[in-house]
Design a protein around this motif. Sequence first.
Motif, PDB file in Angstrom:
ATOM      1  N   VAL A 337      24.600 122.478  -4.980  1.00 30.50           N
ATOM      2  CA  VAL A 337      24.566 121.187  -4.297  1.00 30.50           C
ATOM      3  C   VAL A 337      23.225 120.515  -4.570  1.00 30.50           C
ATOM      4  O   VAL A 337      22.169 121.129  -4.486  1.00 30.50           O
ATOM      5  CB  VAL A 337      24.802 121.338  -2.776  1.00 30.50           C
ATOM      6  N   LEU A 338      23.282 119.257  -4.936  1.00 30.25           N
ATOM      7  CA  LEU A 338      22.099 118.416  -5.142  1.00 30.25           C
ATOM      8  C   LEU A 338      21.989 117.482  -3.953  1.00 30.25           C
ATOM      9  O   LEU A 338      22.947 116.751  -3.645  1.00 30.25           O
ATOM     10  CB  LEU A 338      22.226 117.613  -6.440  1.00 30.25           C
ATOM     11  N   ASN A 339      20.863 117.526  -3.266  1.00 29.46           N
ATOM     12  CA  ASN A 339      20.664 116.712  -2.070  1.00 29.46           C
ATOM     13  C   ASN A 339      21.790 116.920  -1.063  1.00 29.46           C
ATOM     14  O   ASN A 339      22.246 115.984  -0.397  1.00 29.46           O
ATOM     15  CB  ASN A 339      20.530 115.230  -2.446  1.00 29.46           C
ATOM     16  N   GLY A 340      22.253 118.172  -0.972  1.00 29.71           N
ATOM     17  CA  GLY A 340      23.277 118.534  -0.002  1.00 29.71           C
ATOM     18  C   GLY A 340      24.693 118.231  -0.413  1.00 29.71           C
ATOM     19  O   GLY A 340      25.630 118.522   0.347  1.00 29.71           O
ATOM     20  N   LYS A 341      24.909 117.675  -1.614  1.00 28.97           N
ATOM     21  CA  LYS A 341      26.250 117.300  -2.052  1.00 28.97           C
ATOM     22  C   LYS A 341      26.664 118.144  -3.263  1.00 28.97           C
ATOM     23  O   LYS A 341      25.867 118.323  -4.196  1.00 28.97           O
ATOM     24  CB  LYS A 341      26.286 115.817  -2.431  1.00 28.97           C
ATOM     25  N   PRO A 342      27.905 118.665  -3.267  1.00 28.82           N
ATOM     26  CA  PRO A 342      28.360 119.434  -4.438  1.00 28.82           C
ATOM     27  C   PRO A 342      28.301 118.569  -5.691  1.00 28.82           C
ATOM     28  O   PRO A 342      28.784 117.426  -5.696  1.00 28.82           O
ATOM     29  CB  PRO A 342      29.795 119.821  -4.080  1.00 28.82           C
ATOM     30  N   THR A 343      27.682 119.097  -6.727  1.00 25.85           N
ATOM     31  CA  THR A 343      27.442 118.333  -7.955  1.00 25.85           C
ATOM     32  C   THR A 343      27.742 119.211  -9.160  1.00 25.85           C
ATOM     33  O   THR A 343      27.269 120.347  -9.236  1.00 25.85           O
ATOM     34  CB  THR A 343      25.979 117.855  -8.018  1.00 25.85           C
ATOM     35  N   PHE A 344      28.530 118.697 -10.085  1.00 28.70           N
ATOM     36  CA  PHE A 344      28.804 119.431 -11.327  1.00 28.70           C
ATOM     37  C   PHE A 344      27.691 119.128 -12.322  1.00 28.70           C
ATOM     38  O   PHE A 344      27.452 117.968 -12.679  1.00 28.70           O
ATOM     39  CB  PHE A 344      30.152 119.025 -11.917  1.00 28.70           C
ATOM     40  N   LEU A 345      26.993 120.184 -12.769  1.00 25.10           N
ATOM     41  CA  LEU A 345      25.866 120.028 -13.685  1.00 25.10           C
ATOM     42  C   LEU A 345      26.379 120.109 -15.114  1.00 25.10           C
ATOM     43  O   LEU A 345      26.535 121.191 -15.690  1.00 25.10           O
ATOM     44  CB  LEU A 345      24.809 121.114 -13.421  1.00 25.10           C
ATOM     45  N   LEU A 346      26.681 118.942 -15.702  1.00 21.80           N
ATOM     46  CA  LEU A 346      27.238 118.856 -17.052  1.00 21.80           C
ATOM     47  C   LEU A 346      26.097 118.665 -18.040  1.00 21.80           C
ATOM     48  O   LEU A 346      25.458 117.608 -18.074  1.00 21.80           O
ATOM     49  CB  LEU A 346      28.219 117.681 -17.145  1.00 21.80           C
ATOM     50  N   ALA A 347      25.840 119.691 -18.839  1.00 21.42           N
ATOM     51  CA  ALA A 347      24.624 119.717 -19.656  1.00 21.42           C
ATOM     52  C   ALA A 347      24.923 119.849 -21.135  1.00 21.42           C
ATOM     53  O   ALA A 347      25.987 120.311 -21.547  1.00 21.42           O
ATOM     54  CB  ALA A 347      23.741 120.890 -19.220  1.00 21.42           C
ATOM     55  N   THR A 348      23.921 119.464 -21.923  1.00 24.62           N
ATOM     56  CA  THR A 348      23.863 119.843 -23.333  1.00 24.62           C
ATOM     57  C   THR A 348      22.761 120.881 -23.511  1.00 24.62           C
ATOM     58  O   THR A 348      21.796 120.922 -22.757  1.00 24.62           O
ATOM     59  CB  THR A 348      23.529 118.655 -24.254  1.00 24.62           C
ATOM     60  N   LEU A 349      22.915 121.688 -24.555  1.00 24.68           N
ATOM     61  CA  LEU A 349      21.842 122.574 -25.000  1.00 24.68           C
ATOM     62  C   LEU A 349      20.876 121.738 -25.826  1.00 24.68           C
ATOM     63  O   LEU A 349      21.291 121.027 -26.733  1.00 24.68           O
ATOM     64  CB  LEU A 349      22.423 123.706 -25.841  1.00 24.68           C
ATOM     65  N   ASP A 350      19.595 121.802 -25.509  1.00 27.55           N
ATOM     66  CA  ASP A 350      18.580 120.996 -26.189  1.00 27.55           C
ATOM     67  C   ASP A 350      17.456 121.939 -26.611  1.00 27.55           C
ATOM     68  O   ASP A 350      16.748 122.492 -25.789  1.00 27.55           O
ATOM     69  CB  ASP A 350      18.055 119.926 -25.222  1.00 27.55           C
ATOM     70  N   GLN A 351      17.286 122.106 -27.952  1.00 27.12           N
ATOM     71  CA  GLN A 351      16.341 123.090 -28.467  1.00 27.12           C
ATOM     72  C   GLN A 351      14.978 122.503 -28.810  1.00 27.12           C
ATOM     73  O   GLN A 351      14.015 123.236 -29.034  1.00 27.12           O
ATOM     74  CB  GLN A 351      16.933 123.773 -29.698  1.00 27.12           C
ATOM     75  N   LYS A 566      40.509 122.121 -14.798  1.00 25.05           N
ATOM     76  CA  LYS A 566      40.612 123.470 -14.245  1.00 25.05           C
ATOM     77  C   LYS A 566      39.362 123.930 -13.504  1.00 25.05           C
ATOM     78  O   LYS A 566      39.421 124.845 -12.687  1.00 25.05           O
ATOM     79  CB  LYS A 566      40.939 124.464 -15.361  1.00 25.05           C
ATOM     80  N   GLY A 567      38.219 123.292 -13.813  1.00 28.27           N
ATOM     81  CA  GLY A 567      36.970 123.715 -13.189  1.00 28.27           C
ATOM     82  C   GLY A 567      36.967 123.633 -11.675  1.00 28.27           C
ATOM     83  O   GLY A 567      36.564 124.589 -10.996  1.00 28.27           O
ATOM     84  N   PRO A 568      37.422 122.508 -11.077  1.00 35.16           N
ATOM     85  CA  PRO A 568      37.398 122.418  -9.608  1.00 35.16           C
ATOM     86  C   PRO A 568      38.221 123.505  -8.932  1.00 35.16           C
ATOM     87  O   PRO A 568      37.849 123.987  -7.858  1.00 35.16           O
ATOM     88  CB  PRO A 568      37.981 121.018  -9.346  1.00 35.16           C
ATOM     89  N   GLY A 569      39.302 123.932  -9.565  1.00 35.41           N
ATOM     90  CA  GLY A 569      40.161 124.942  -8.956  1.00 35.41           C
ATOM     91  C   GLY A 569      39.526 126.303  -8.832  1.00 35.41           C
ATOM     92  O   GLY A 569      39.838 127.068  -7.908  1.00 35.41           O
ATOM     93  N   VAL A 570      38.617 126.636  -9.764  1.00 30.46           N
ATOM     94  CA  VAL A 570      37.955 127.944  -9.712  1.00 30.46           C
ATOM     95  C   VAL A 570      36.560 127.857  -9.101  1.00 30.46           C
ATOM     96  O   VAL A 570      35.915 128.871  -8.872  1.00 30.46           O
ATOM     97  CB  VAL A 570      37.883 128.585 -11.118  1.00 30.46           C
ATOM     98  N   GLY A 571      36.080 126.631  -8.898  1.00 28.46           N
ATOM     99  CA  GLY A 571      34.784 126.452  -8.254  1.00 28.46           C
ATOM    100  C   GLY A 571      33.594 126.559  -9.174  1.00 28.46           C
ATOM    101  O   GLY A 571      32.478 126.819  -8.718  1.00 28.46           O
ATOM    102  N   VAL A 572      33.782 126.352 -10.489  1.00 37.24           N
ATOM    103  CA  VAL A 572      32.654 126.404 -11.420  1.00 37.24           C
ATOM    104  C   VAL A 572      31.731 125.211 -11.154  1.00 37.24           C
ATOM    105  O   VAL A 572      32.185 124.101 -10.903  1.00 37.24           O
ATOM    106  CB  VAL A 572      33.146 126.443 -12.880  1.00 37.24           C
ATOM    107  N   SER A 573      30.413 125.444 -11.223  1.00 40.44           N
ATOM    108  CA  SER A 573      29.437 124.417 -10.832  1.00 40.44           C
ATOM    109  C   SER A 573      28.764 123.707 -11.992  1.00 40.44           C
ATOM    110  O   SER A 573      27.991 122.773 -11.756  1.00 40.44           O
ATOM    111  CB  SER A 573      28.351 125.040  -9.945  1.00 40.44           C
ATOM    112  N   GLY A 574      29.010 124.143 -13.231  1.00 37.16           N
ATOM    113  CA  GLY A 574      28.337 123.471 -14.328  1.00 37.16           C
ATOM    114  C   GLY A 574      28.689 124.080 -15.666  1.00 37.16           C
ATOM    115  O   GLY A 574      29.333 125.143 -15.753  1.00 37.16           O
TER     116      GLY A 574
END
Length: 619
Positions: A337-351, A566-574
């Motif tokens: 949770v970001l600032n108390g709210k559930p948030t999906f952390l969608l990222a790229t790999l950055d080298q 499918k992510g919300p159903g299993v509870g994955v966060s990012g």
Amino acid sequence: MDRIKVRGACACMIVAMGFAPMAVASPDQSMVWNGKAAPLATPWTAEVSPDNALPEYPRPQLARPSLEHPQWMSLNGLWQYASSDVQGTPPFGQALKDKVLVPYPIESVLSGVQKHSDFMTYRRLVDIPTGFTAHGQHVRLNFGAVAQEATVYVNGTQVAKHAGGYTSFSADITQALRSSGPQEIIVAVHAPVDGANVMVGKQRLKPEGIFYTAASGIWQSVWLEPVPATSLSQLSFTPTRSMDAFTVTSTLNGGCKGATLNVTAYTDGGIVSETSGSACQPLHLAIAHPRLWSPQDPFLYTFKATLTRGDQRDEVTSYAGLRSIAVEKVGGRNRIVLNGKPTFLLATLDQGYWPDGIYTAPTDAALKFDVQKTKDLGFNTIRKHIKVEPARWYYWADHIGLMVWQDMPALPNGHNDALSAADKAGFRADVSAIVDQLKGEASIIGWIPFNEGWGQWSIPAAAELAGLIKQRDPSRLVDARSGANCCDTKGDPHAGDVYDVHDYQGPGLPSPDATRAAIDGEHGGLTLGVSGHVWPNTPINPYGSVKDSAALTDGYVANTAVLRDKGPGVGVSGSVYTQITDVEGEHNGLFTYDRKIEKVDEAKVRAINEATIRAGGQP
């Protein structure tokens, strides 16, 4: 166009298959400042010269620049240079025959050297402005980073000795200065790269596949500035749990006894809060009507801090964001949770690699480019992979609004079982120093001490490092091991705040456990090599290639749609997609390595990314 597939960034992606023909360098080879042709030029390569090598003030969160009365002096530019295969005595008072452009690592074309050496010497003669030593001021010599060990001399006197290729250091050189004339600065460097059990990340002396060209010597900015005898060396603002105040901590040069710190907070130029007290203790800075930092609203408070001790006075400016990051039960599952709210952390790999500067972006605009394009593509997070960036990279992440998973640079892969007690102690010390250095960045929401077991000497080691980090910084998440399912037998340490799997092509859909949230720490890796825009002489692995830009876009959208549906159903966060740009032998970026070609349809990628973040934010 020649479009072919390489292995992904995960070590477990290496496949035993035949290689395609060598890639061909771009015909558009820009010349650098000394007439050398860049192996692969970026849009900024030709802008670099000895007169404008990264001229921006390097430390935005502790700044002393002034347009009316300059309070700092950049030492970026041409230095004398000599290299050696053995350690020798610094040549005090002697000119060195070669030149190097600081702060580009010696292996890079922008440095002008373009060759590795284990031992090197930098020398520069500097005229100190008379105002720097007026009224009892002291002169400090600052280094953003030098890989790996640096010993610094001024006029033959040793003023600093630092080990650690990813952390900054500073020295008071006042007593070593001559009363007049040019001052001689010598930096003697030892850079064993992968020949010692020290943090090197993905650097290798013989780069191939998922490992890249080494980056040795001075690779971040060098500068001088005058300060009082008692001065600020670090200033950190940590949001309180109530999210209506900052805890302000400071570190001083010269001791804190008798020193008073005054801090004023501003928004849009107006004062919103002020506090004062002993510099020996943390200060409480209350914020009325707090405005929180998030990727949607990357709002930052600005600060003026004044340190006084007797008749001494040190003034700096800084900034910080109010935000919280945590793991909480949401709908019966552990979620980030970001600032108390559930948030999906969608990222790229950055080298953080560059074909012209290797570890060092050619210009500040280039440094900003990768961060801005990540935001433009609809991501809200970056995983900074096995590297620590200069302070200005985090400045851009803070201001543009991207959350950051910060990896620790790995020890050389394969040395896991050969680590001595001193090696382990050195790694712990480096991890602690990196956390302390970056703890003021709003964008950093989590730490990752180990990737896929690289440099991890045991299962308990990951749990131990997670505990060490959490003790130093309880305000952020710790992902004890990214890729708990990959790629050795050490496995899940059952520690930290996050359970993290790697799944190529994936995506993985891990479920939270009783104590941790869950993310897919690496997936994707869809590959499209673009002829004329790849690192020269790199073998290309044809495994799983896509044929063109449309296929890459379709593949990315289909891959990310799994997370949306499918992510919300299993509870994955990012999740973390590999990766934002190609890097040397890897051609699985959304941009080519030279940043000249965007390989996907930006609008389609942004649309699926935004939909995935929206879906993942639901309880």
